[in-house]
Design a protein around this motif. Structure first.
Motif: not given
Length: 408
Positions: A381-383, A359-363, A335-336, A372-376
């Motif tokens: 809170a990524p997960l 991060l948008k719908d990152f696996r 992720t980093l 998936t991992i999503n942030t704004s």
């Protein structure tokens, strides 16, 4: 002569244009402390010693991943210099190590430091220095506070959300529950406990028959387990670190106490907890997961699991495939890397946080299907998704749907 003059003029123009382009490309590179054209310094703090040392496998897996990345050329030509220090899970030591990383080693950021009380000790310091405290390896809800602490971001699902899932399971599946709670007496344990009570709502006071806390420096939690059995509790909410989780599982079996055992995900590693406790003693324990279990045969042919297995075989042979901390470190590191790739040549601390919040719908690698991992900018809170699982005596078995835990 006129022809030659024109050729020279054209060549001069081309050279000047090329120089402008090169200057422009150079000007686009923006670096903060810790970054050069060839290196990115990343700081990390782990409990390599002390009562929480089982969790330090996260940092060891990350170091192995970065070594492999560097061998393949790094990120956009830059190698990761991963500087990881031991804090023994002691907050004062964490403060000392964080200051060393920021002020002496001059890292770009501190990544994946482990522990709720330890990260709490440096929370304000990191934000006052405007140095990213990125993908903290703890699920405390406080890391998702973009407004007050814009330089801190968590990674794993919040402890409160996880405990609310356990509360929903108890209310739905267990008639006449008498709940015993054993929790670590720090921010980690208290966060879980709050989530459990929030999830139980008005029923919490009548359903919880005992709340027992322990200190990380305690030698054993055996006496707590004996007391909980004596109160005829039929549900055990186990919010303990790996060492104490293994002790609790063994002691419950030894005294013949067979409650519905709900185990915090931070201590549900098969290799670090279940096997030391005795797999025969762990049958039926319930927890949650957001990563694929490497021991579950259903993932054997999954390309992401194959990549993880290749990483272990080639780059981290000392890593125990059954230890969930290893897969956590692997996914955190990936992720980093994604964030640093998105940064391109703008490797400022401000842009690191901007990309981490984009991060948008990152696996990240071995996340469970559907997660998936999503942030704004307002969501740190990524997960947020998990799935219940039960230990069947040999492996963890998923059940029920992927759940988005409520956040308070």
């Amino acid at each position: 002569m006129l022809f030659v003059a024109r050729r020279l003029a054209a060549l001069s123009t081309a050279i000047a244009f090329l120089a402008i382009c090169q200057d422009g490309a150079f000007a686009q590179k923006k670096y903060d402390t810790g970054v050069t054209d060839t290196e990115i310094k990343i700081g990390n703090i782990m409990p390599y010693s002390g009562p929480a040392s089982a969790w330090s496998m996260v940092g060891k897996a990350e170091a192995a991943y970065f070594r492999r990345l560097n061998a393949e050329g790094g990120i956009n030509g830059r190698k990761i210099k991963f500087i990881s220090y031991d804090d023994g899970y002691s907050p004062p030591k964490t403060v000392e190590q964080a200051r060393k990383l920021v002020e002496s080693d001059e890292v770009l950021l501190i990544f994946s430091s482990l522990g709720t009380p330890t990260n709490s000790a440096i929370h304000k310091y990191m934000n006052s220095k405007k140095v990213p405290q990125l993908f903290v390896a703890t699920g405390a809800t406080k890391w998702d506070d973009a407004a007050e602490f814009p330089w801190t971001m968590g990674w794993i699902p919040s402890y409160q959300s996880e405990a609310q899932i356990y509360a929903k399971y108890i209310l739905k599946s267990i008639p006449s529950p008498r709940i015993a709670v054993l929790y670590q007496n720090d921010d980690l344990g208290k966060d879980y406990l709050k989530g459990l009570k929030d999830g139980l709502g008005s029923m919490a006071q009548s359903m919880i028959v005992v709340e027992e806390s322990y200190e990380v420096a305690d030698p054993t939690v055996d006496a707590h387990v004996v007391k909980m059995k004596s109160l005829n509790a039929n549900v055990f909410v186990d919010i303990t670190g790996p060492k104490f989780a293994a002790q609790a599982i063994r002691k419950a079996a030894e005294i013949g106490w067979k409650p519905v055992h709900l185990l915090a995900s931070v201590s549900s590693s098969t290799g670090a907890v279940i096997q030391p406790a005795g797999v025969e003693n762990a049958q039926g324990i319930i927890s949650v997961a957001y990563l694929m279990d490497p021991l579950d045969p259903q993932w054997r042919d999954d390309p992401n699991m194959k990549a993880f297995d290749q990483f272990l075989e080639r780059d981290f042979p000392e890593g125990n495939r059954a230890d969930g901390m290893v897969s956590n470190g692997y996914n955190l590191a990936r992720t980093l890397v994604q964030v640093l790739k998105q940064c391109g040549d703008n490797l400022t601390r401000e842009n690191v946080m901007r990309q981490a919040a984009s991060l948008k719908d990152f696996r990240s690698g071995t996340l469970l299907p559907g997660i998936t991992i999503n942030t704004s900018r307002s969501d740190f809170a990524p997960l947020k998704q998990m799935q219940l699982r039960r230990f069947d005596g040999a492996k963890w078995e998923l059940f029920g749907p992927v759940i988005s835990g409520a956040r308070s």
